[in-house]
Design an enzyme around this catalytic site. Structure first.
Site, short mmCIF file in Angstrom:
data_model
loop_
_atom_site.label_atom_id
_atom_site.label_comp_id
_atom_site.label_asym_id
_atom_site.label_seq_id
_atom_site.Cartn_x
_atom_site.Cartn_y
_atom_site.Cartn_z
CG HIS A 97 118.66 30.91 62.65
ND1 HIS A 97 119.92 30.64 62.17
CD2 HIS A 97 118.64 30.43 63.91
CE1 HIS A 97 120.63 30.04 63.10
NE2 HIS A 97 119.88 29.89 64.17
N GLY A 117 123.66 30.71 65.13
CA GLY A 117 124.79 30.14 64.41
C GLY A 117 124.51 28.79 63.78
CG LEU A 162 125.55 34.66 62.70
CD1 LEU A 162 125.37 34.59 61.20
CD2 LEU A 162 126.59 33.66 63.18
CG ASP A 163 121.81 33.55 62.95
OD1 ASP A 163 121.48 33.76 61.78
OD2 ASP A 163 122.47 32.55 63.31
CB ALA A 164 121.74 39.69 66.14
#
Lengths: 284, 284, 284, 284
Positions: free
Chosen positions: A192, A201, A227-229
């Site tokens: 990311h 995001g 998401l992205d976690a």
């Protein structure tokens, strides 16, 4: 000589180190690496151990069976054992950005990565020429809203056919569904382009520009449904100034993305990462 | 509950970890930290271990005696054992620069350092007012070419009288003689204001300016007879540009010196540093 | 010799640099520093310029008047002009954490800061002994929900009485109201103990621990009405591992907080920061 | 629209900025970037300026002639003027190490570098397959003690035939003679695999290992006749520990070498570097 890597975690209790190292000693192994970590808050013990066996009759499968029955079952351990002579097989998912792909393939050809790249999958044909340059099979599997489900079935079939161990999303730009994640839990790594949890995001460099941060970052993490976690594997950062445009941030960030993703690939393929409760233990 | 820290090094051989952890287990200790390092080039095994003992009758002295006879002598180990309830005693040597002194005393008063500062020695009276502000005894022992020998005798008498464990040269600006070094081997820590081994000796910021480096550094190391060549404990760096004057480099370097020296103080006082063959093993 | 610093911003247009530098030349000034920045997205021109004047009859007030009428009004510039012989006056707001306070006062006494610390304000009496050690006036102004309004009036009265130029919140732990902010717009600097915008609000180290980040940070920023969302002045980061407890993160973070706040104090007091649209331009 | 970049240095004197910016204004140029640096110790003024010209009749050659006669000759300036529409031509010298080569070619193909790679020269045939993959001409010019002179003549002929602007030694492993240096002064960039001036010469990672440093580095610099002593363009560093073997240091250092060399290529090709008295001024 055989070399194996053991990863263990279990509820903390006294004498685990002594118990495990005795077990190895009894099997005539020589411990060449041992590191342990106790998470006192959760009361969990983690260990990574490398051991060499010079006896010719050593069999990894027998060792595993013995380890399970004599040690792991008794102590209620979660464990993984890898023989060092078997390289993990990796699949690369890409989209249109090419910098991470060039970086990984350059490292691969330089002999820097101890793994096998089986193939590249992309939802666009744009990067096929790079796969060709490096003689890696390239599969164009288009993804649209309507075809996403079918596309993932095709991906899964490919992954299964090649007996893939883990997946790298090298700026893949698509959200991976739970179908894929459930087959490859903590085995799909994403890069990311921000210092998570800042700027989750889309378009993190635009957000960083707007917020006027003085440092930007990149984060490699295991993909989970949030998401992205997912559990963070590695992060790195670079200083920027007011003079950086969004374009400059993107350019600067590319180097971060390349290094942070390459580190994650190395750490994962060398079995140095354990995941527990959405966090990683990363052994050196 | 008692807690002890054990530091070991010896020739590498199979089963050391198992042997030591068994020994601890037999003594009813619970290992709360274990890290080891094998220097394959020199074939030396290093280990740091923390263990807790809940049995009331535990005696550190008995443990040491037992450790020596049953383990260390047999395996030809070099070892040190520390009880965590005894704080190390530190002496500070300063000259005229005050930034490291302010930093150390601030940290000391904040409760950041797990040690006792017994006194400050200086060859100049300039910083006495700081010692006074922080209620630390200050001894002005002037040093000239002719009186250097006597001055060191006075220093040694003070160090002995206060049972000092280790010495910090916080920009002391004097070369410490072999007399002091031999009494405190690997127990005198200096901060050198460059990224060693670049710019050994006097005026490193001037040399860095002249060479046009883009990064400056600071290095904390144990003092040995060879100037600025002792085992390195910690280093840190900062980016600079062509626009930095010598004065700017000095100002920027002060922050590095403070942090790198403070880290060394913490690592040493928490018994995380081992020295072998002019290099350090620094446990986390 | 007089030295002045000029900060300008205005809509970008051709020839601003030539116009301003001609103006200085006509006044017989010698430019010793000039840096400019054009924000192309917002079409705004920023400039920082230092000039020396050797003519005895030079008057800063006359220069300002002339600059305004001949240059700034015509070109619709926002501008500030500072004479270097006037040190800015700073007030320190603290609560119970002492590490930033020790750091700032140590630097101040070392002669590192080109400013005057007029007094320290705190809602708790705990740190008075530090103010006393460093001979800085200390005002204990308790703050409770009910007395917050009165307390701020007392603070404002003190600030006014001492002609304070800017305020440093050195881990003040209280939310500053719009009353104070409106009197000191972009003149109140806070240190937030995370890498903003990650972990806004209370207990960022706990949040960082929970998220399992591999790097932690600190951020100095101007205080605005939106919590932790004001223009960022400086940020710094440090690597951490899975082995760091919350307590370890807090300890590691203290060094970041100290350095990032000290940098902000230096940059602001040396008039190197301009604010536009909730972002800073930070000149070197 | 035409865009030009001007680099100037001369003895410092009042009003240079005003004089130059007036000159640009008179030519109807719009300054989009201006940065200056005064080296007070050597009393030298440096400036970098970018200007856009929208008038159709603008000619770079006329501008240069005018700049020389009206400005540079009068003020005794050293100057260079570049039109942004002409990409610099670069030659790559390599030997057997491939990581920097893969990195540069990856960046080149990604469109990250605003230059033209004309060809690759090597004293060994090993990396030809990489040149082929990326469709860059590859010239194998063997170098032995006896043939060194002839080999350099061949290199020079190639460089001249392709009108090469600057040369990158991407781990070339050969000492470049004064013949080549004199033709390309401050136009040959080398990557040295240490944090210069530490560990000059061969095998710096082995020296770093032996010294036990806690940070390693890489340095890009212009090649001069003194070995590894030319003007430094960029440096970067990475933390290492006692656990790093020489092999680990080499692996870690590769990433530093790649980034530091790529930065130097970008800075040089974008005309952001000036050299004076064996030091660089690097504009942002």
């Amino acid at each position: 000589m055989k070399k194996i890597t053991i990863l263990i975690h279990c509820k903390d209790r006294p004498n685990i180190v002594a118990t495990v190292t005795n077990f190895i000693a009894n099997k005539k192994g020589n411990i060449v690496y041992l590191d342990q970590h106790v998470d006192n808050q959760q009361d969990i013990f983690f260990m990574r151990l490398e051991s060499e066996f010079t006896n010719d009759e050593f069999s990894t499968d027998e060792f595993k069976a013995c380890f399970k029955s004599d040690l792991a079952d008794t102590l209620d351990m979660k464990w993984r054992i890898y023989a060092s002579d078997k390289k993990p097989k990796m699949a690369l998912f890409v989209s249109k950005y090419d910098h991470c792909l060039y970086d990984i393939l350059g490292r691969y050809n330089s002999g820097e990565l101890n793994l096998e790249i089986a193939f590249i999958v992309s939802n666009h044909p744009d990067l096929k020429h790079i796969a060709d340059r490096f003689d890696i099979p390239f599969h164009h599997i288009p993804v649209t809203k309507d075809t996403k489900n079918e596309a993932e079935d095709k991906q899964l079939a490919l992954l299964k056919a090649h007996d893939i161990d883990f997946i790298i999303l090298a700026r893949y730009m698509q959200i991976v569904s739970s179908k894929l994640i459930s087959v490859y839990p903590n085995k799909i790594i994403n890069i990311h382009h921000s210092f998570l949890p800042a700027f989750v995001g889309a378009k993190p460099y635009h957000s960083a520009y707007k917020r006027g941060v003085k440092i930007i970052g990149a984060t490699s993490h295991y993909v989970t449904e949030a998401l992205d976690a997912g559990p963070i594997i590695d992060q790195d950062v670079a200083r920027v100034t007011h003079a950086y445009t969004v374009k400059d941030l993107i350019a600067k960030g590319r180097d971060l993305e390349k290094i942070v993703l390459a580190n994650a690939i190395k750490l994962h393929s060398e079995r140095k990462v354990m995941v527990f409760n959405n966090k990683t233990v990363v052994f050196s």
